[in-house]
Design a protein around this motif. Structure first.
Motif, PDB file in Angstrom:
ATOM      1  N   TYR A  57      37.883 -43.856  13.550  1.00  0.00           N
ATOM      2  CA  TYR A  57      38.551 -45.139  13.761  1.00  0.00           C
ATOM      3  C   TYR A  57      38.395 -45.601  15.209  1.00  0.00           C
ATOM      4  CZ  TYR A  57      42.408 -48.449  14.276  1.00  0.00           C
ATOM      5  OH  TYR A  57      43.171 -49.555  14.562  1.00  0.00           O
ATOM      6  N   GLN A  58      38.591 -44.684  16.159  1.00  0.00           N
ATOM      7  CA  GLN A  58      38.407 -45.036  17.562  1.00  0.00           C
ATOM      8  C   GLN A  58      36.969 -45.457  17.844  1.00  0.00           C
ATOM      9  OE1 GLN A  58      39.985 -41.328  19.360  1.00  0.00           O
ATOM     10  NE2 GLN A  58      41.496 -42.608  20.398  1.00  0.00           N
ATOM     11  N   TYR A  59      36.029 -44.748  17.246  1.00  0.00           N
ATOM     12  CA  TYR A  59      34.614 -45.074  17.427  1.00  0.00           C
ATOM     13  C   TYR A  59      34.318 -46.480  16.917  1.00  0.00           C
ATOM     14  CZ  TYR A  59      29.506 -44.470  16.976  1.00  0.00           C
ATOM     15  OH  TYR A  59      28.147 -44.614  17.063  1.00  0.00           O
ATOM     16  N   SER A  60      34.787 -46.786  15.711  1.00  0.00           N
ATOM     17  CA  SER A  60      34.541 -48.109  15.130  1.00  0.00           C
ATOM     18  C   SER A  60      35.191 -49.209  15.944  1.00  0.00           C
ATOM     19  CB  SER A  60      35.066 -48.152  13.691  1.00  0.00           C
ATOM     20  OG  SER A  60      34.358 -47.282  12.850  1.00  0.00           O
ATOM     21  N   MET A  61      36.441 -49.015  16.355  1.00  0.00           N
ATOM     22  CA  MET A  61      37.139 -50.045  17.109  1.00  0.00           C
ATOM     23  C   MET A  61      36.526 -50.241  18.497  1.00  0.00           C
ATOM     24  SD  MET A  61      39.441 -51.507  15.272  1.00  0.00           S
ATOM     25  CE  MET A  61      38.230 -51.370  13.943  1.00  0.00           C
ATOM     26  N   THR A  62      36.015 -49.167  19.096  1.00  0.00           N
ATOM     27  CA  THR A  62      35.344 -49.311  20.389  1.00  0.00           C
ATOM     28  C   THR A  62      34.114 -50.197  20.267  1.00  0.00           C
ATOM     29  OG1 THR A  62      36.097 -47.117  21.093  1.00  0.00           O
ATOM     30  CG2 THR A  62      34.228 -48.059  22.278  1.00  0.00           C
ATOM     31  N   VAL A  63      33.309 -49.931  19.257  1.00  0.00           N
ATOM     32  CA  VAL A  63      32.103 -50.737  19.042  1.00  0.00           C
ATOM     33  C   VAL A  63      32.467 -52.169  18.659  1.00  0.00           C
ATOM     34  CG1 VAL A  63      30.069 -51.015  17.578  1.00  0.00           C
ATOM     35  CG2 VAL A  63      30.676 -48.754  18.446  1.00  0.00           C
ATOM     36  N   PHE A  64      33.427 -52.312  17.759  1.00  0.00           N
ATOM     37  CA  PHE A  64      33.774 -53.647  17.261  1.00  0.00           C
ATOM     38  C   PHE A  64      34.401 -54.507  18.353  1.00  0.00           C
ATOM     39  CE2 PHE A  64      36.768 -56.593  15.263  1.00  0.00           C
ATOM     40  CZ  PHE A  64      35.890 -57.312  14.472  1.00  0.00           C
ATOM     41  N   VAL A  65      35.411 -53.981  19.018  1.00  0.00           N
ATOM     42  CA  VAL A  65      36.075 -54.763  20.069  1.00  0.00           C
ATOM     43  C   VAL A  65      35.112 -55.030  21.223  1.00  0.00           C
ATOM     44  CG1 VAL A  65      37.958 -54.760  21.743  1.00  0.00           C
ATOM     45  CG2 VAL A  65      38.349 -53.899  19.429  1.00  0.00           C
ATOM     46  N   GLY A  66      34.245 -54.049  21.543  1.00  0.00           N
ATOM     47  CA  GLY A  66      33.241 -54.275  22.583  1.00  0.00           C
ATOM     48  C   GLY A  66      32.302 -55.409  22.227  1.00  0.00           C
ATOM     49  N   GLY A  67      31.829 -55.442  20.990  1.00  0.00           N
ATOM     50  CA  GLY A  67      30.954 -56.529  20.552  1.00  0.00           C
ATOM     51  C   GLY A  67      31.669 -57.860  20.535  1.00  0.00           C
ATOM     52  N   LEU A  68      32.929 -57.858  20.103  1.00  0.00           N
ATOM     53  CA  LEU A  68      33.703 -59.101  20.044  1.00  0.00           C
ATOM     54  C   LEU A  68      33.921 -59.670  21.444  1.00  0.00           C
ATOM     55  CD1 LEU A  68      34.981 -60.570  17.574  1.00  0.00           C
ATOM     56  CD2 LEU A  68      37.141 -59.521  18.224  1.00  0.00           C
ATOM     57  N   LEU A  69      34.327 -58.827  22.382  1.00  0.00           N
ATOM     58  CA  LEU A  69      34.561 -59.302  23.750  1.00  0.00           C
ATOM     59  C   LEU A  69      33.261 -59.728  24.422  1.00  0.00           C
ATOM     60  CD1 LEU A  69      37.196 -56.685  24.998  1.00  0.00           C
ATOM     61  CD2 LEU A  69      37.587 -59.023  24.191  1.00  0.00           C
ATOM     62  N   LEU A  70      32.179 -58.990  24.159  1.00  0.00           N
ATOM     63  CA  LEU A  70      30.894 -59.367  24.745  1.00  0.00           C
ATOM     64  C   LEU A  70      30.452 -60.727  24.237  1.00  0.00           C
ATOM     65  CD1 LEU A  70      28.330 -58.674  26.382  1.00  0.00           C
ATOM     66  CD2 LEU A  70      27.434 -57.561  24.319  1.00  0.00           C
ATOM     67  N   GLY A  71      30.569 -60.960  22.938  1.00  0.00           N
ATOM     68  CA  GLY A  71      30.156 -62.236  22.369  1.00  0.00           C
ATOM     69  C   GLY A  71      30.993 -63.390  22.879  1.00  0.00           C
ATOM     70  N   ILE A  72      32.313 -63.217  22.927  1.00  0.00           N
ATOM     71  CA  ILE A  72      33.187 -64.297  23.385  1.00  0.00           C
ATOM     72  C   ILE A  72      32.978 -64.568  24.874  1.00  0.00           C
ATOM     73  CG2 ILE A  72      35.594 -64.933  23.743  1.00  0.00           C
ATOM     74  CD1 ILE A  72      36.278 -63.442  21.176  1.00  0.00           C
ATOM     75  N   GLY A  73      32.808 -63.510  25.667  1.00  0.00           N
ATOM     76  CA  GLY A  73      32.567 -63.702  27.095  1.00  0.00           C
ATOM     77  C   GLY A  73      31.267 -64.443  27.372  1.00  0.00           C
ATOM     78  N   LEU A  74      30.189 -64.023  26.717  1.00  0.00           N
ATOM     79  CA  LEU A  74      28.913 -64.719  26.893  1.00  0.00           C
ATOM     80  C   LEU A  74      28.981 -66.156  26.396  1.00  0.00           C
ATOM     81  CD1 LEU A  74      26.363 -61.932  25.858  1.00  0.00           C
ATOM     82  CD2 LEU A  74      26.872 -62.758  28.163  1.00  0.00           C
TER      83      LEU A  74
END
Length: 661
Positions: A74-91
């Motif tokens: 669960y931690q692994y999935s949320m790290t990847v998911f939240v990282g991708g979400l924040l990266l996309g919104i920031g860019l």
């Protein structure tokens, strides 16, 4: 009071998860919609929830503590998911800020490139990223990043990039639209008159005013990205939370995994709305009351309505983008139908291919070097399967999108105008909770027991399976569409012409038919297109796990069993070999069908853009280069009409005494 509301909404969300998790019991044991067995399974699930000893995960036939076992994935999935979400919104935010300083033609180019990127299915994007890393390694002997997880190793960079694409494209468009709207408001003009630079206005004033709208719009982005998480983890071989969902299909496991995904996003969004943002909806409720429902109303006033409808349809077909998209989609369906009627056999099979000397040169599966677009593992032509299955894929998606849109619109009428405001707000909060549940996982959970052929064969007909799948895919999206149309109707009810109609005694049906429906027709067309695209993406996601429209034919032979196949030859039946195609280098298994999906999605995007341009032209909003070919010819005509500079002989001079008169 707010804390009590928060807890009630959260408990209702968890209750919905329990109902969904027990749903496979409706079809267990070869039965179809066994309600009594469903309630028995639901009762056992409730008992297991309150019995900690039953919280186990069966890993290789060995029980493991459920929460402890799932916490690391669960931690692994949320790290990847939240990282991708924040990266996309920031860019997206940075790109939107930069775009505001660019000329119009540059904005247009960026928009078109992002439209193409948006049409790329997440499966094709992940597949392309992996192929690029492999290709670069072969060319330079340098491995840029890990392209798949092996054993206990974890991969982060490529999955984060793959997840970030959807938030990047969607949020960029939303931010740009909101910034353009804000730049037309009076406070911006005042700031400019005081000498403030555009960068200060954008970064300080405009950004602060669009934060709330971005927050609410981000729920749709979150919903779409969560659906992609299942595919991303599968393609990159990640041992994330969704992979364990597939390996243990028991209701207690499904309920816990969905609750773990649901809880953090519910807390963030619902907590922010209840405790930080102020709700101003109550002050506007008085304008939503309706007059009598029928009243004096003629549905066909002299054929004028029909004439207006025909004029509107003609305006859409005169738009180049709408016309091109319509021709591609309708032409594909027509070609598929003609091929299915005339082809014999429907799908050519090439098991062995020999040369002129009779020597064997290729055995199934054949590459495109020997057969156009290649064949699958059984030797069946991929090109023939694409032609034969196009009509099923497109028509099924069109039907599901139409039912979603029409049912959602019809239910939005009583929801908006006849339900008390408290019930409306309660429904909105419950429906908002659906944004935090991945639609692909829910669809997989509900459809697998029916569409996956059991060892004894199907106990249902193909028609029953198609109707059931269509019903599930429709109902999953209807609540969100109801609230969407409800919000649009509430905004229209505040317009002056609507208030005047109500004061003059116009009935509810008159108001809907004469005023609301004409203004909502363009929005309905856009929603229809969006739902069509979303349905195609769900077909792709389910196809990765061999869940095909109409059913999956499974071979249970103990020796060399054939791979699962689609019973209808629709396109998602070609996607089941997605993961194996990368490992074996057989790219033709997956690339042609994904490009076909991409082409249809791009065509529907053209239709949506055409509808928007027609609507903008109708209300007087300028459209930038709606038909590029006309603009070219218009320039030529303008050049031809240019005249020479006026000379002195071109004027008649009047003397001073005449001027005095």
């Amino acid at each position: 009071m707010k804390i009590a509301k928060f807890l009630v909404y959260y408990i209702m969300g968890l209750a919905g998860i329990l109902f969904i998790s027990a749903s496979p019991a409706l079809f267990s044991g070869g039965s179809f919609f066994d309600v009594s067995h469903y309630f028995l399974e639901l009762r056992q699930l409730l008992a297991a929830i309150f019995t900690p000893a039953d919280w186990v995960y069966m890993y290789k036939d060995r029980p493991e503590p459920l929460l402890e076992f799932l916490w690391e994935p669960y931690q692994y999935s949320m790290t990847v998911f939240v990282g991708g979400l924040l990266l996309g919104i920031g860019l997206a935010f940075l790109l939107a800020l930069v775009t505001m300083f660019l000329p119009g033609w540059t904005k247009s180019i960026i928009g078109r490139l992002l439209n193409i990127l948006e049409a790329v299915p997440d499966l094709l994007l992940a597949f392309s990223l992996q192929l690029f890393v492999v290709w670069f390694y072969k060319q330079t002997n340098i491995q840029l990043v890990s392209f798949t997880a092996l054993g206990q190793d974890k991969v982060y960079i490529l999955p984060i990039i793959a997840i970030a694409v959807l938030p990047l494209v969607t949020m960029y468009k939303i931010i740009l639209m909101l910034m353009d709207e804000e730049m037309t408001k009076s406070y911006v003009q005042m700031a400019k008159s005081k000498g403030l630079e555009k960068s200060i206005i954008l970064s300080v004033h405009v950004t602060r005013n669009i934060v709330k709208s971005l927050f609410f719009n981000s729920k749709i982005i979150l919903w779409g990205s969560l659906s992609s998480l299942l595919i991303i983890e599968y393609i990159f071989n990640m041992n994330g939370i969704t992979s364990f969902f597939r390996e243990d299909f028991r209701p207690i496991v499904s309920a816990v995994i969905l609750s773990m995904i649901f809880t953090p996003f519910f807390i963030i969004y619902q907590g922010t709305e209840l405790f930080i943002f102020k709700d101003h909806k109550v002050s506007r409720e008085t304008s939503l009351s309706m007059n009598r429902f029928i009243g004096d109303f003629n549905l066909r006033p002299g054929g004028k309505r029909l004439k207006q409808i025909l004029i509107t349809i003609g305006a859409h077909f005169r738009n180049l983008k709408f016309l091109v998209g319509f021709i591609i989609i309708s032409g594909t369906v027509c070609v598929s139908m003609i091929y299915s009627i005339t082809a014999d056999p429907l799908i050519d099979k090439f098991y062995h291919i020999t040369n002129e000397e009779g020597r064997l040169v290729s055995a199934a599966p054949h590459s495109p070097e020997y057969v156009f677009l290649g064949t699958d593992e059984l030797g069946y032509s991929i090109f023939d399967q694409l032609l034969a299955g196009a009509k099923y894929t497109i028509l099924f998606a069109l039907a599901i999108a139409f039912l979603r849109m029409s049912i959602g619109f019809l239910l939005a009428i009583p929801y908006t105008f006849f339900l008390p405001s408290r019930i409306q707000r309660g429904i909105e909060k419950i429906v908002d909770g659906m944004h935090f549940l991945p639609m692909t996982i829910i669809a997989f959970l509900l459809l697998t027991p029916v569409l996956w052929m059991p060892p004894g064969g199907f106990t249902t007909t193909q028609t029953e399976r198609i109707v059931y799948q269509g019903l599930i895919l429709v109902l999953l999206a209807v609540p969100l569409i109801v609230t969407l149309f409800g919000s649009e109707m509430k905004l229209l009810m505040q317009e002056e012409y609507v208030v005047s109609t109500k004061v003059l005694g116009g009935s509810s049906l008159h108001l809907l038919w004469k005023h609301l429906l004409p203004h909502l027709s363009a929005r309905m067309g856009i929603v229809f297109g969006q739902q069509f695209i979303q349905t195609l993406l769900i077909f792709i996601h389910l196809g990765v796990f061999n869940i095909y429209f109409g059913g999956t034919d499974v071979d249970y032979s103990p020796m060399q069993a054939d791979p699962p196949t689609s019973t209808t030859y629709e396109w998602s039946g070609l996607i089941g070999a997605a993961k194996d195609s990368l490992m074996t280098g057989r790219w033709w298994f997956i690339i042609p069908v994904l490009l076909c999906f991409m082409g249809i999605i791009l065509s529907m995007q053209l239709i949506i853009q055409g509808i928007k341009e027609v609507q903008h032209k109708r209300v007087g909003i300028p459209v930038s280069n709606p038909m590029g070919w006309k603009k070219i010819f218009r320039r030529k005509k303008q050049a031809e009409r240019q005249v020479e500079a006026p000379s002195e002989e071109s004027f008649v001079f009047i003397n001073s005494e005449h001027r005095a008169l």
